[in-house]
Each structure stands twice: as C-alpha cells, then as structure tokens.
Design a protein around this motif. Structure first.
Motif, PDB file in Angstrom:
ATOM      1  N   LYS A   1       2.300   1.802  -3.466  1.00 27.56           N
ATOM      2  CA  LYS A   1       1.324   2.132  -4.505  1.00 27.56           C
ATOM      3  C   LYS A   1       0.612   3.457  -4.280  1.00 27.56           C
ATOM      4  O   LYS A   1       0.345   4.201  -5.236  1.00 27.56           O
ATOM      5  N   HIS A   2       0.266   3.763  -3.036  1.00 23.47           N
ATOM      6  CA  HIS A   2      -0.686   4.855  -2.788  1.00 23.47           C
ATOM      7  C   HIS A   2      -0.154   6.003  -1.936  1.00 23.47           C
ATOM      8  O   HIS A   2      -0.745   7.080  -1.949  1.00 23.47           O
ATOM      9  N   SER A   3       0.905   5.800  -1.168  1.00 22.41           N
ATOM     10  CA  SER A   3       1.263   6.822  -0.176  1.00 22.41           C
ATOM     11  C   SER A   3       2.079   7.970  -0.737  1.00 22.41           C
ATOM     12  O   SER A   3       2.088   9.061  -0.165  1.00 22.41           O
ATOM     13  N   GLY A   4       2.786   7.732  -1.839  1.00 23.26           N
ATOM     14  CA  GLY A   4       3.707   8.757  -2.334  1.00 23.26           C
ATOM     15  C   GLY A   4       4.933   8.911  -1.455  1.00 23.26           C
ATOM     16  O   GLY A   4       5.596   9.947  -1.474  1.00 23.26           O
TER      17      GLY A   4
ATOM     18  N   ALA B   1      -4.545   7.741   4.994  1.00 29.38           N
ATOM     19  CA  ALA B   1      -4.964   6.336   4.970  1.00 29.38           C
ATOM     20  C   ALA B   1      -6.088   6.110   5.977  1.00 29.38           C
ATOM     21  O   ALA B   1      -6.041   6.620   7.093  1.00 29.38           O
TER      22      ALA B   1
ATOM     23  N   ASN C   1       0.827  -1.212   0.000  1.00 29.42           N
ATOM     24  CA  ASN C   1       0.000   0.000   0.000  1.00 29.42           C
ATOM     25  C   ASN C   1       0.857   1.255   0.000  1.00 29.42           C
ATOM     26  O   ASN C   1       0.541   2.231  -0.691  1.00 29.42           O
TER      27      ASN C   1
ATOM     28  N   GLY D   1     -10.246   1.434   2.797  1.00 27.28           N
ATOM     29  CA  GLY D   1      -9.312   0.595   2.063  1.00 27.28           C
ATOM     30  C   GLY D   1      -9.521  -0.877   2.351  1.00 27.28           C
ATOM     31  O   GLY D   1      -9.533  -1.303   3.506  1.00 27.28           O
TER      32      GLY D   1
END
Length: 445
Positions: free
Chosen positions: A361-364, A391, A358, A396
């Motif tokens: 992929k999504h946090s930057g 988050a 995660n 999610g």
C-alpha cells in the motif's frame, strides 16, 4: 578468535595458549574503535553539560530529548560491541516512551519519562566515566604499541636527539649514549608483543567495565520485567478485545445479515410456491447465490482468525501463500528445523501479513524478500523491500500493532528505512521449536 589464513600461524613466544598475532592485531584495531567512542562520549558529555546548564531556559528543555537520544545511540553501540567482541551481554531496561499527546502536554510527558528512567541516569554516569576509565582501558595497548616503535627509533636516533633536547628518557632508561639507546630499543621490541598480548584482554576488560556501569541491578531488572509484563498483558487483553469486536462486527454486518436475508427470501418463496413457481425459482437462485457469498465471507473470517493452512502446514507454507496473493514480486527463503508453538506461529504469520500489506500500500516497492530462520532460541524474520523508505513505527499504527503483538511473546521489532529505501523490517521472537523439520526451501510469489 581470528587466526591467520596460512597453516603455519605465527605465534608469540611465551604468549597464552591459542593466542595469535592476527588476534592481537584485530584486538588492537578494536581498542582503537573503543577509544574513538570514548572520545565521542567526551564530546557528548560536554554537550550534556551545556544542555543541563540551560535547563532553566526554554532552549535547554528543547535540547534535552535529542541529547538523551544521542546518548542512547552511543550507549547501544557500546552494548552491541561488548556483545559481539567479548560475548558480554549488557541488558537495557529503558522505560517505554510515552504515547504522542497533542499539544504541549506531550512535550512535558517526554521530559518526565526521561527524568524518571533509572537507565537514563546510568547512561549519563557512563558518559562521565567513559572518557576517563574507558579511554584509558582502550588506549593502553595502542599507546604501548606505538611506544615500542618510538623506542626502536631511539635505538638509531636517540643519541643525537638527546644532545639536541638536552637529555632524553625512555621509561626508566636515560638515553645518553649508544648503549642506553640500544637498551631503549630492546625494551621497545619487547613492548610490541606485550601490546598485542594485552589488546584482547583490554577489550574484554572494557566490556566488563561497561557492563558494571550500565547493567541494572537484579532488583531493577525484576521491576522492569514486571512493568513490561503488566504493559504487554494489558495490550494483549486490549488486542484480544478489539479482535473479538471485529469478529462480532464482521459476523453481524456480513454473514449474519446474509443469513437473515436468505430467511426472508425463503419465506417469500414459501408464500409464492403455489401461485408463482417461476418467481419461486428466481428466489431460490437468489438464495443459492447469497449462501455462496455467506460461505465465502465465513471462510475469509476464519482465515482472519487462524488460517487453516497455518494450522495444517505451518508457518513456512502459510507465508508462501501470502506471497502468492501479494501484488508484489515476493521471494521467500525459509529454513525452520521445526514448528514454533501455535500462538507464536500465529503472531509471526499476522506480523508478516501486516508488513506485506504495508509494503503493497505505502512503500512503492516492486520486490520484497522474506527470510525466516531459527537460531539461538529465536525465530528470526527479515522482510526487505526496494521501496521509497521512510517507514517509522512511531507514525504508523500497523507497525505499532506488530510491536504490541510481538511484545506479548517478548519479541522485538526493528525497522531500518532510510529515505529512498530500502526498508528492512526485522522481527525476533524467543521460542522453542517442536516436531521434525517440515519446511525448508525458497520460492517466489
């Protein structure tokens, strides 16, 4: 217990064994914090009264859920302080929140969840009592301490004040002349150590009162435990069924399909063996490549079920292997005095893997830190990234899946992810460790 830094620690004359001035002052500050929380409870109680009075209108129904969440945050703060300051654990047996439902049905399901939760009614009982009982217990030492300073001031200025106010009393002493004013000052001096002696006892009594109001009965705890085990067992069964279906699908679409294709290719090679040896050679090369790819897919599938490094070398090395293949800069700090049971190790490993996935992929995020340790019978895992934050397990499926995986072992997941980060995921799993210490070091992936 908190002591003074110097060796000659100031002790109160006549105080209980082990009591110190520093302990008294710390407890006095804590009692002020508890009093402030009681004041907040009073304001929140007023807000609840307003919302209840508006339940007949749509506005009251809309405000009910946010107010209940605010009450729970305040109550959980009291639970945490009672545990930290007085070692008084207060269990919370909240019913699990319903799954989000599209349309208006989800709103009414949430209202039913609030109305039928016994712990919510205990929270509201505490909200009514705490501004009176809790505030009295918390404010008592501070009032006594400040009253002592007021009495000391009366020893110097009590006589003129008595004349100006047409009489003045301190406790049972009428301040009329310098003798009575001095007596009031002496009483005030005695109050100061009494307040410091009383403060830690008031804090502990406040924690016990809070537990008496908030803690569910043994019957309620047993019913909650049964419901929780029923839910986790069903979720574990669903998760296992989904995992079996995934393995079947991967075998059918991957390795099995390649093996079938290899069989067909070998059949074609058999027919061409006498007539076209060059074509047979090309087909055999194709079969060899397909067998390598099938073997790699089977290895990936096995790693997805239970990685060999996890079985052979334990959680620490398995997590380090995840760090090495993660595209982010991952720092790992592990201190485990042994190995958990294999199911717990597997759950922890896949939970860490999901969080890292995660984050990538999504946090930057650019960097991630993983801390794994063991204390008080719990495996503790903290994962922190420097990403954008935001988050939320409720939004999610990955984090919800981790929650369900950990719940099978009575584990908990906590996510702190303010906007603009950082995001910290904390996992705790009760377990015992076996075998001698095998891993304890840091590294960077």
């Amino acid at each position: 217990m908190i002591h003074a830094d110097s060796g000659a620690e100031a002790r109160l004359p006549g105080a209980g064994r082990g009591f110190s001035l520093s302990e008294g002052f710390v407890a006095l500050r804590r009692s002020l914090v508890l009093w402030w929380l009681s004041f907040r409870a009073a304001l929140l109680s007023l807000a609840v009264s307003v919302v209840v009075s508006l339940l007949g209108t749509g506005l009251g129904l809309l405000l009910l859920a946010p107010v209940v969440c605010a009450v729970r945050r305040l109550v959980n703060r009291q639970r945490a302080l009672a545990d930290r300051w007085s070692n008084v654990r207060i269990p919370a047996c909240y019913l699990p929140a319903p799954e989000p439902i599209p349309g208006g049905r989800g709103f009414f399901a949430r209202l039913r969840w609030i109305a039928r939760d016994p712990q919510t009614w205990r929270d509201w009982l505490w909200l009514v009592l705490d501004p009176i009982v809790g505030a009295t217990l918390a404010a008592g030492p501070s009032v006594l301490f400040l009253g002592g300073f007021w009495a000391i001031g009366l020893a110097f200025y009590g006589v003129p004040l008595s004349h100006e106010w047409d009489g003045l009393w301190y406790l049972f002493v009428p301040v009329r002349d310098q003798t009575t004013a001095t007596l009031a000052g002496v009483l005030g001096l005695l109050q100061l150590p009494l307040a410091l002696w009383l403060a830690p006892r008031a804090v502990r009594l406040h924690a016990r009162y809070t537990r008496a109001v908030l803690a569910p009965s043994e019957k309620a705890q047993m019913a909650y435990r049964i419901e929780q085990l029923t839910a986790t067992r069903a979720e574990a069964a669903d998760t296992q069924s989904a995992e079996i279906r995934r393995i079947e699908r991967d075998l059918h679409d991957g390795a099995q399909a390649r093996l079938v294709a290899m069989g067909m290719t070998l059949g074609a090679a058999e027919h061409l063996l006498d007539s076209d040896p060059a074509a047979v050679r090309a087909l055999l090369v194709q079969v060899r490549e397909s067998s390598s790819m099938a073997l790699e897919e089977l290895r990936d599938l096995v790693r997805g079920i239970h990685p060999p490094i996890l079985a052979d070398r334990g959680l620490g090395d398995a997590v380090r292997s995840l760090a090495m293949i993660c595209p982010l800069d991952v720092q790992v700090d592990i201190d485990l005095p042994g190995r958990p049971d294999a199911p717990v190790e597997s759950a922890a490993y896949f939970a860490v893997s999901e969080v890292l996935t995660n984050a990538a992929k999504h946090s930057g995020a650019d960097r991630v830190r993983i801390d794994i340790g063991y204390a008080l019978g719990r495996l503790r895992i903290g994962i922190t990234d420097d990403g954008l934050g935001g988050a939320d397990p409720r939004r999610g499926s990955g984090l919800r899946g981790i929650e369900r995986r950990l719940a099978t072992f009575d584990g908990v997941l906590a996510v702190t992810s303010p906007p603009n980060g950082p995001t910290r995921v904390t996992m705790e799993i009760p377990c015992a460790l076996s075998s001698p210490k095998t891993t304890s070091s840091s590294g960077t992936g």
